[in-house]
Design a protein around this motif. Structure first.
Motif, PDB file in Angstrom:
ATOM      1  N   ILE A  67       2.313  15.705 -22.496  1.00 24.67           N
ATOM      2  CA  ILE A  67       0.307  16.054 -23.355  1.00 24.67           C
ATOM      3  C   ILE A  67       1.045  17.570 -24.740  1.00 24.67           C
ATOM      4  N   LEU A  70       2.732  16.101 -27.689  1.00 26.42           N
ATOM      5  CA  LEU A  70       1.892  16.089 -27.903  1.00 26.42           C
ATOM      6  C   LEU A  70       0.511  16.722 -28.764  1.00 26.42           C
ATOM      7  N   LEU A 150      -4.930   2.702 -20.074  1.00 25.77           N
ATOM      8  CA  LEU A 150      -3.852   3.151 -20.516  1.00 25.77           C
ATOM      9  C   LEU A 150      -3.295   2.940 -21.726  1.00 25.77           C
ATOM     10  N   ALA A 153      -6.144   2.598 -24.519  1.00 28.84           N
ATOM     11  CA  ALA A 153      -5.963   3.914 -24.411  1.00 28.84           C
ATOM     12  C   ALA A 153      -5.270   3.601 -26.189  1.00 28.84           C
ATOM     13  N   ALA A 157      -5.788   4.634 -30.282  1.00 28.61           N
ATOM     14  CA  ALA A 157      -5.537   5.516 -30.954  1.00 28.61           C
ATOM     15  C   ALA A 157      -5.055   5.158 -31.696  1.00 28.61           C
ATOM     16  N   LEU A 160      -6.687   3.997 -34.460  1.00 31.32           N
ATOM     17  CA  LEU A 160      -7.272   4.691 -35.160  1.00 31.32           C
ATOM     18  C   LEU A 160      -6.621   4.709 -36.476  1.00 31.32           C
TER      19      LEU A 160
ATOM     20  N   ALA C  75      -4.325   9.455 -21.866  1.00 29.53           N
ATOM     21  CA  ALA C  75      -5.538   8.175 -22.216  1.00 29.53           C
ATOM     22  C   ALA C  75      -6.185   9.781 -23.252  1.00 29.53           C
ATOM     23  N   VAL C  77      -5.957  12.701 -24.601  1.00 28.54           N
ATOM     24  CA  VAL C  77      -5.234  13.946 -25.232  1.00 28.54           C
ATOM     25  C   VAL C  77      -5.010  12.457 -26.657  1.00 28.54           C
ATOM     26  N   ALA C  78      -4.427  11.319 -25.782  1.00 25.70           N
ATOM     27  CA  ALA C  78      -3.667  10.758 -26.926  1.00 25.70           C
ATOM     28  C   ALA C  78      -4.927   9.937 -28.071  1.00 25.70           C
ATOM     29  N   VAL C  79      -6.114   9.724 -27.273  1.00 25.37           N
ATOM     30  CA  VAL C  79      -6.962   8.860 -28.762  1.00 25.37           C
ATOM     31  C   VAL C  79      -7.662  10.603 -29.079  1.00 25.37           C
TER      32      VAL C  79
END
Lengths: 166, 391, 104
Positions: A67, A70, A150, A153, A157, A160, C75, C77-79
């Motif tokens: 995280i 990222l 997950l 998501a 992502a 998007l 999820a 953080v990714a989105v």
């Protein structure tokens, strides 16, 4: 030996809280990201102190390893704002007013929490096996649902940020 | 939980209290010695191997056959002035090498060299190693950003994408072995492979995928995009010099190579197991080191042989080839392990795994060739279409 | 066996939670807001694990819940980052009060 655990706890708690404060107060966004990683590491230490080593290492693997990286990736892709650009509304009026009750509640909650006196019970043999049994037997269905979340998501992502032309 | 075996009597009747201190001292010296000397030895090995492969002599000035060359290099690096550009972000620039170096050192705690020769035998050793491996990325990204240099930034970004992507096949391959051994404890995984019943023969596909993912995780050659000399100067290392550069490149990179080789040795090659280990357990260290260095030489051999990937090829290879392969392997292994009784499940898993390896070796070049042909075909038709009106 | 009272862990958890909440309110940078949300999730995790150890069931329910929180956090953080990147592409800023295209 009785003073070692509290000492470790105080050090780790200081790291966690200082890291959290630094996330909010540091003007530079990369500084915030790194102190967030530090706070997560301290939190992993607290988990290990509680006897939940498996959770602690998952914490390092997911929060520090994935995280934080990222978020740093996001910081670099959106360009780093010059230091102090966030200052103009740093303590904006409305937020300031909202903060007064929030701080009050926070202090009260912290003081109240300190009054819990019971000690933490430790089970011998680590938490890997009970955790694995719980996740893959009793909570197998929620676990599968979480994996679907997950996947959703991930697809979301990608959808998007995908550009139209390629 | 008190750490298991803190106060145990040492060998030769050493007092337990003395043995605690002595053991710590031996362990620290061993790790420091292994990291520093390992890096020196591996750099020398790599240069000599490269020289032989390219029909050169290699380093030969310092010491007999150039044996002391890397010691001289290390002395030079330590003695160098610590240069730093004024426009770098001082705090992050200076801490970045430490952020990558520390997890690498911490990982040595659980490596089982021989029965009893191990820092601590925790029951989640493999999880510990994976989480520490994931931490190293942070330092590289920070270094790339703090250098305030476009090449460094691109290197850091590439590295973040590459390392996060390749962590998925890496951990999935580890899980396959853990399924078979039924434990995350490294000693248990090693002792679960007696004699020639090595995981390498039962799970070759997992070994192959882990090997490739490990090459990417340690930034070794087909995957050394973060520091690609021909396009990025030196990637995230561009602004570093002296011992900071040495910590980053020499110590951390070669230390990480040693650690992934140790993981492969423990998980697939039976760890310390070898002839005469039952009589003299200390011989296990020898066998373990030999196996580790065989894998390290394989790493160097690949570096000598293969050219570098392009960044899109790298990502495509991970997400379209490696991850489906490891997922298939995991699914098949788990199903067979549950479906078949004791001796037959291993045989079935072995056959299917060798099948996966064969499919990988046969199908991948064929798919690549077909894609290339389709690309050429498209280019040809496009050129004909654009050339047609002018003719 | 462990001589740290449960309350201390809960106190750290609540302190971190309110730091995160305050951060969401006072910072304008979308990425920093994401980080503060992560801090709040983490604070909740600590409370869950601490109470789970106190109850000491055969099944560590709190720890199981923490695993699910990890999934949610990843999820999120990714989105969240994908939304920030998409918004940044539309209008090159990550300051949340400058993204007001629809305000008219």
């Amino acid at each position: 030996m009785d003073f070692i655990a509290p000492l470790i706890f105080v050090i780790l708690a200081a790291i966690v809280v200082a890291g959290g404060l630094a996330v909010v107060l540091l003007p530079r966004i990369t500084g915030s990201a790194l102190s967030m990683g530090l706070s997560f590491l301290g939190m992993a230490g607290l988990f290990a102190l509680l006897g939940a080593e498996t959770i602690a290492f998952f914490q390092v693997l997911i929060y520090v390893g994935a995280i934080t990286v990222l978020i740093l990736y996001g910081v670099m892709l959106t360009g780093v704002a010059p230091a102090g650009a966030d200052r103009r509304l740093f303590f904006q009026k409305q937020a300031g007013w909202a903060l007064v009750p929030l701080k009050f509640v926070g202090v009260v909650a912290t003081v109240f929490a300190l009054s819990f006196q019971s000690n933490v019970v430790q089970q011998p043999g680590g938490d890997l096996e009970p955790l694995a049994n719980a996740v893959f037997r009793d909570y197998a269905f929620p676990f599968e649902v979480a994996s679907v979340l997950l996947l959703a998501a991930m697809i979301g992502a990608i959808a998007l940020v995908k550009r139209g032309d390629d | 939980m008190s750490p298991p075996g803190v106060l145990v009597p040492g060998p030769f009747g050493i007092d337990p209290l003395v043995w605690v201190v002595l053991r710590l001292l031996i362990a620290v010296l061993l790790v420091v010695g292994l990291i520093f000397n390992g890096a020196l030895l591996q750099i020398l090995m790599e240069r000599k191997l490269q020289a032989w492969a390219q029909d050169r002599v290699g380093p030969y000035h310092v010491g007999p056959w150039g044996l002391l060359q890397t010691f001289a290099d290390a002395l030079k690096l330590i003695g160098k002035e610590d240069v730093r550009s004024r426009f770098t972000d001082a705090a992050f620039f200076l801490t970045a090498p430490a952020i990558t170096f520390t997890p690498m050192v911490a990982a040595w705690v659980v490596i089982p060299f021989a029965p009893g020769v191990q820092g601590i035998d925790i029951n989640i050793g493999l999880l510990y190693l994976s989480s520490l491996g994931a931490m190293g990325v942070l330092g590289i990204v920070i270094a790339g950003w703090a250098s305030n240099n476009k090449y460094s930034l691109i290197g850091g970004l590439r590295s973040a994408g590459q390392l996060i992507s390749y962590e998925v096949p890496q951990i999935l391959s580890l899980v396959t072995v853990v399924l078979l051994a039924g434990s995350l404890q490294l000693t248990k995984i090693a002792t679960a492979q007696p004699g020639l019943q090595l995981n390498l023969f039962i799970l070759p596909a997992a070994f192959l995928t882990y090997f490739i993912a490990a090459l990417a995780e340690t930034n070794r050659t087909p995957f050394d995009l973060p520091e690609a000399e021909s396009e990025l100067v030196a990637g995230y290392l561009t602004e570093y010099s002296g011992m900071r550069w040495g910590t980053f490149l020499a110590l951390t990179e070669y230390g990480n190579v040693t650690i992934v080789s140790s993981i492969m040795t423990t998980l697939w090659l039976g760890g310390w197991n070898g002839p005469l280990v039952d009589q003299a357990p200390i011989l296990g260290v020898l066998w373990f080191t030999l196996k580790v260095y065989v894998i390290i030489v394989a790493f160097m051999w690949i570096r000598l042989t293969l050219p570098r990937f392009r960044i899109d090829q790298l990502m495509n290879f991970c997400w379209k080839v490696l991850i489906p392969l490891t997922l298939t392997n995991l699914f098949v292994t788990a199903t067979l392990k549950v479906a078949l009784p004791a001796p037959w499940d291993l045989i079935a898993i072995g056959i299917l795994n060798w099948g996966l390896v064969a499919a990988f070796i046969v199908l991948i070049p064929r798919l690549q060739r077909r894609r290339l042909e389709r690309l050429r075909e498209r280019l040809r038709t496009e050129r004909e279409r654009t050339l047609a009106p002018t003719a | 066996m462990l001589s740290v009272p449960l309350g201390w862990f809960i106190a750290v958890s609540s302190a971190l939670f309110f730091i995160g909440a305050a951060g969401v309110l006072v910072r304008r940078n979308a990425v920093v807001i994401l980080m503060c949300v992560e801090l709040m999730l983490n604070a909740a995790n600590l409370a869950l694990v601490a109470f789970s150890r106190r109850l000491s069931d055969a099944t560590p329910r709190g720890s199981v819940f923490v695993i699910f929180t990890f999934v949610i956090a990843a999820a999120e953080v990714a989105v969240g980052l994908a939304i920030v990147l998409a918004a940044y592409r539309n209008q090159p800023t990550v300051e949340v009060d400058e993204i007001h295209e629809l305000k008219g």
